[in-house]
Design a protein around this motif. Structure first.
Motif, PDB file in Angstrom:
ATOM      1  N   HIS A  67       0.857  -1.198   0.000  1.00 20.40           N
ATOM      2  CA  HIS A  67       0.000   0.000   0.000  1.00 20.40           C
ATOM      3  C   HIS A  67       0.891   1.244   0.000  1.00 20.40           C
ATOM      4  O   HIS A  67       1.553   1.537   0.988  1.00 20.40           O
ATOM      5  CB  HIS A  67      -0.902  -0.022   1.252  1.00 20.40           C
ATOM      6  N   CYS A  68       0.915   1.956  -1.126  1.00 16.79           N
ATOM      7  CA  CYS A  68       1.648   3.231  -1.192  1.00 16.79           C
ATOM      8  C   CYS A  68       1.192   4.014  -2.416  1.00 16.79           C
ATOM      9  O   CYS A  68       0.446   3.505  -3.246  1.00 16.79           O
ATOM     10  CB  CYS A  68       3.160   2.992  -1.203  1.00 16.79           C
ATOM     11  N   HIS A  69       1.629   5.271  -2.478  1.00 20.13           N
ATOM     12  CA  HIS A  69       1.113   6.203  -3.492  1.00 20.13           C
ATOM     13  C   HIS A  69       2.224   6.944  -4.223  1.00 20.13           C
ATOM     14  O   HIS A  69       3.295   7.182  -3.661  1.00 20.13           O
ATOM     15  CB  HIS A  69       0.175   7.218  -2.831  1.00 20.13           C
ATOM     16  N   ASP A 118      -2.008  10.924  -4.992  1.00 21.14           N
ATOM     17  CA  ASP A 118      -1.635  12.016  -4.092  1.00 21.14           C
ATOM     18  C   ASP A 118      -0.287  11.807  -3.404  1.00 21.14           C
ATOM     19  O   ASP A 118      -0.018  12.400  -2.366  1.00 21.14           O
ATOM     20  CB  ASP A 118      -2.746  12.277  -3.058  1.00 21.14           C
ATOM     21  N   GLY A 119       0.579  10.997  -4.011  1.00 19.04           N
ATOM     22  CA  GLY A 119       1.942  10.880  -3.502  1.00 19.04           C
ATOM     23  C   GLY A 119       2.831  11.958  -4.121  1.00 19.04           C
ATOM     24  O   GLY A 119       2.421  12.621  -5.078  1.00 19.04           O
ATOM     25  N   THR A 120       4.041  12.111  -3.591  1.00 19.06           N
ATOM     26  CA  THR A 120       4.926  13.166  -4.129  1.00 19.06           C
ATOM     27  C   THR A 120       6.042  12.622  -5.017  1.00 19.06           C
ATOM     28  O   THR A 120       6.765  13.393  -5.632  1.00 19.06           O
ATOM     29  CB  THR A 120       5.556  14.003  -2.991  1.00 19.06           C
ATOM     30  N   LEU A 121       6.239  11.305  -5.064  1.00 16.11           N
ATOM     31  CA  LEU A 121       7.282  10.721  -5.920  1.00 16.11           C
ATOM     32  C   LEU A 121       6.663  10.066  -7.149  1.00 16.11           C
ATOM     33  O   LEU A 121       5.574   9.494  -7.074  1.00 16.11           O
ATOM     34  CB  LEU A 121       8.076   9.648  -5.142  1.00 16.11           C
ATOM     35  N   GLU A 122       7.391  10.108  -8.265  1.00 17.19           N
ATOM     36  CA  GLU A 122       6.962   9.411  -9.479  1.00 17.19           C
ATOM     37  C   GLU A 122       6.961   7.902  -9.205  1.00 17.19           C
ATOM     38  O   GLU A 122       7.722   7.426  -8.337  1.00 17.19           O
ATOM     39  CB  GLU A 122       7.939   9.718 -10.627  1.00 17.19           C
ATOM     40  N   PRO A 123       6.157   7.127  -9.947  1.00 14.96           N
ATOM     41  CA  PRO A 123       6.120   5.674  -9.713  1.00 14.96           C
ATOM     42  C   PRO A 123       7.502   5.022  -9.676  1.00 14.96           C
ATOM     43  O   PRO A 123       7.789   4.203  -8.788  1.00 14.96           O
ATOM     44  CB  PRO A 123       5.289   5.152 -10.888  1.00 14.96           C
ATOM     45  N   GLY A 179       1.016  -2.774   4.839  1.00 12.47           N
ATOM     46  CA  GLY A 179       1.356  -1.692   3.915  1.00 12.47           C
ATOM     47  C   GLY A 179       1.536  -0.374   4.626  1.00 12.47           C
ATOM     48  O   GLY A 179       0.807  -0.053   5.563  1.00 12.47           O
ATOM     49  N   SER A 180       2.534   0.397   4.164  1.00 13.48           N
ATOM     50  CA  SER A 180       2.890   1.647   4.847  1.00 13.48           C
ATOM     51  C   SER A 180       1.910   2.779   4.575  1.00 13.48           C
ATOM     52  O   SER A 180       1.764   3.685   5.385  1.00 13.48           O
ATOM     53  CB  SER A 180       4.277   2.090   4.385  1.00 13.48           C
ATOM     54  N   ASP A 181       1.245   2.780   3.400  1.00 11.07           N
ATOM     55  CA  ASP A 181       0.449   3.929   2.938  1.00 11.07           C
ATOM     56  C   ASP A 181       1.350   5.154   2.761  1.00 11.07           C
ATOM     57  O   ASP A 181       0.924   6.295   2.973  1.00 11.07           O
ATOM     58  CB  ASP A 181      -0.706   4.236   3.901  1.00 11.07           C
ATOM     59  N   SER A 208       4.799  11.283   5.168  1.00 13.39           N
ATOM     60  CA  SER A 208       4.199  10.102   5.773  1.00 13.39           C
ATOM     61  C   SER A 208       4.963   9.761   7.039  1.00 13.39           C
ATOM     62  O   SER A 208       6.183   9.896   7.082  1.00 13.39           O
ATOM     63  CB  SER A 208       4.292   8.926   4.803  1.00 13.39           C
ATOM     64  N   HIS A 209       4.257   9.319   8.060  1.00 15.60           N
ATOM     65  CA  HIS A 209       4.975   8.958   9.278  1.00 15.60           C
ATOM     66  C   HIS A 209       5.587   7.570   9.201  1.00 15.60           C
ATOM     67  O   HIS A 209       6.431   7.228  10.007  1.00 15.60           O
ATOM     68  CB  HIS A 209       4.117   9.153  10.535  1.00 15.60           C
ATOM     69  N   VAL A 210       5.180   6.774   8.209  1.00 11.02           N
ATOM     70  CA  VAL A 210       5.808   5.454   8.061  1.00 11.02           C
ATOM     71  C   VAL A 210       6.529   5.382   6.715  1.00 11.02           C
ATOM     72  O   VAL A 210       5.951   5.647   5.664  1.00 11.02           O
ATOM     73  CB  VAL A 210       4.763   4.315   8.173  1.00 11.02           C
ATOM     74  N   GLU A 211       7.799   5.020   6.764  1.00 15.21           N
ATOM     75  CA  GLU A 211       8.623   4.864   5.565  1.00 15.21           C
ATOM     76  C   GLU A 211       8.268   3.540   4.872  1.00 15.21           C
ATOM     77  O   GLU A 211       7.772   2.596   5.504  1.00 15.21           O
ATOM     78  CB  GLU A 211      10.091   4.862   6.005  1.00 15.21           C
ATOM     79  N   LEU A 212       8.509   3.467   3.575  1.00 17.15           N
ATOM     80  CA  LEU A 212       8.276   2.234   2.818  1.00 17.15           C
ATOM     81  C   LEU A 212       8.966   1.044   3.496  1.00 17.15           C
ATOM     82  O   LEU A 212      10.153   1.121   3.825  1.00 17.15           O
ATOM     83  CB  LEU A 212       8.816   2.396   1.393  1.00 17.15           C
ATOM     84  N   GLY A 213       8.222  -0.023   3.693  1.00 16.97           N
ATOM     85  CA  GLY A 213       8.807  -1.256   4.238  1.00 16.97           C
ATOM     86  C   GLY A 213       9.146  -1.219   5.716  1.00 16.97           C
ATOM     87  O   GLY A 213       9.585  -2.231   6.265  1.00 16.97           O
TER      88      GLY A 213
END
Ligand code: AMP
Ligand code: MN
Ligand code: MN
Ligand code: MN
Length: 290
Positions: free
Chosen positions: A14-16, A21-26, A253-255, A262-267
């Protein structure tokens, strides 16, 4: 890849990205996930699939196991609920058309939000929010929040939601999203696994939450987020119990929406409790062959 123990696999499902509405490109989300030690990834942009082939290609290039994903906005009993679809075919015509219909109305809603904000003295928020939008069809409350932080109206994104963008606050415009059964139908029709996103975040009492999960399961839902960015440690245990009780598989998933936001980093989440079965338990991409 941790083939032996699916419970210890670092899955982030789970991430964006800028596609919603995420700030990084895929590609940057995938690279960052890989650098953070993620072993199985799904990019789950809101109501939009156009980042999937890019994310898949980037993951393939890095040798990172990837499943296509989406997070669909649903209106259930007047509340906004999110359903994640994992392992979907991102080119499935009904799914693509369904999420396109779900996106409809975001622009008009955003203009109404700006009018309400103007009424409380905040000028130009629609144009301001648009500056943060990567995908014009997906203007969301998050983009308004970033603008209100940047212009100093609020101290952080959480503050914006508390003061302006949640139900009952000036700037909140109710919206009708997809129906629960529709969203599940699109996900199942596209070969995916429907997962109830961040169940701890909904303002539902136990009776309503039970009714939601029951209806979700009856419509073909098979997964529920247990360890996720919006849950507290107590909620990991609570929703692990609920997953068992309802016979649902558990997701993690971090969301993640972007660095510094985000308060939780990927992984970077604890593993799933041993008492639940991971949603990826028998997925070939997770390293097990069933
Ligand atoms: P929308 O789809 O336009 O209603 O926007 C929903 C998005 O707003 C969610 O996906 C989150 O990214 C963000 N969001 C919702 N509530 C909060 C909150 N309390 N704090 C920060 N972000 C939030
Ligand atoms: Mn979001
Ligand atoms: Mn969500
Ligand atoms: Mn999300």
């Amino acid at each position: 890849m941790n083939v032996q123990d699916p419970w210890r696999l670092n899955a982030d499902l789970h991430c964006h990205s800028t596609i919603s509405d995420g700030t990084l490109e895929p590609e940057a989300v995938v690279a960052r996930a890989h650098a953070q030690g993620v072993e199985l990834l799904s990019l789950t942009d809101h109501d939009e699939l156009s980042g999937q082939l890019r994310a898949q290609a980037a993951a393939d290039a890095l040798g990172l196991a990837y499943v296509p994903g989406v997070e669909i906005s649903v209106t259930w009993a007047g509340e906004t609920i999110h359903v994640v679809g994992l392992g979907i075919d991102p080119l499935d015509a009904d799914l693509v058309a369904g999420v396109a219909r779900t996106r409809d109305g975001r622009e008009e809603r955003a203009k109404e939000m700006a009018e309400q904000l103007q009424a409380v003295g905040i000028e130009g928020s629609y144009e301001g929010a648009l500056r943060y939008v990567g995908n014009p069809e997906l203007i969301s409350r998050t983009h308004f929040a970033r603008h209100l932080v940047e212009t100093g109206v609020c101290s952080d994104v959480g503050d914006v939601f508390q003061r302006f963008l949640s139900e009952g606050k000036p700037g909140f415009v109710p919206h009708r999203w997809a129906k629960l059964a529709q969203a599940l139908g699109w996900i199942l029709g596209a070969g995916g696994t429907p997962v109830l996103a961040h169940p701890g975040r909904y303002r539902l009492n136990d009776t309503a939450l039970w009714a939601l999960i029951e209806e979700f399961r009856e419509a073909g839902g098979t997964g529920i987020e247990v360890v996720c960015g919006s849950h507290t440690r107590d909620q990991y245990g609570r929703f692990a119990g609920i997953a068992r009780e309802f016979g649902l598989r558990a997701s993690r998933g971090s969301d993640f929406h972007g660095p510094g936001e985000s308060h939780v980093e990927l992984g970077q989440l604890p593993p799933l409790p041993d008492a639940v079965v991971p949603v990826w338990y028998d997925w070939p991409v997770a390293g097990r062959r069933s």
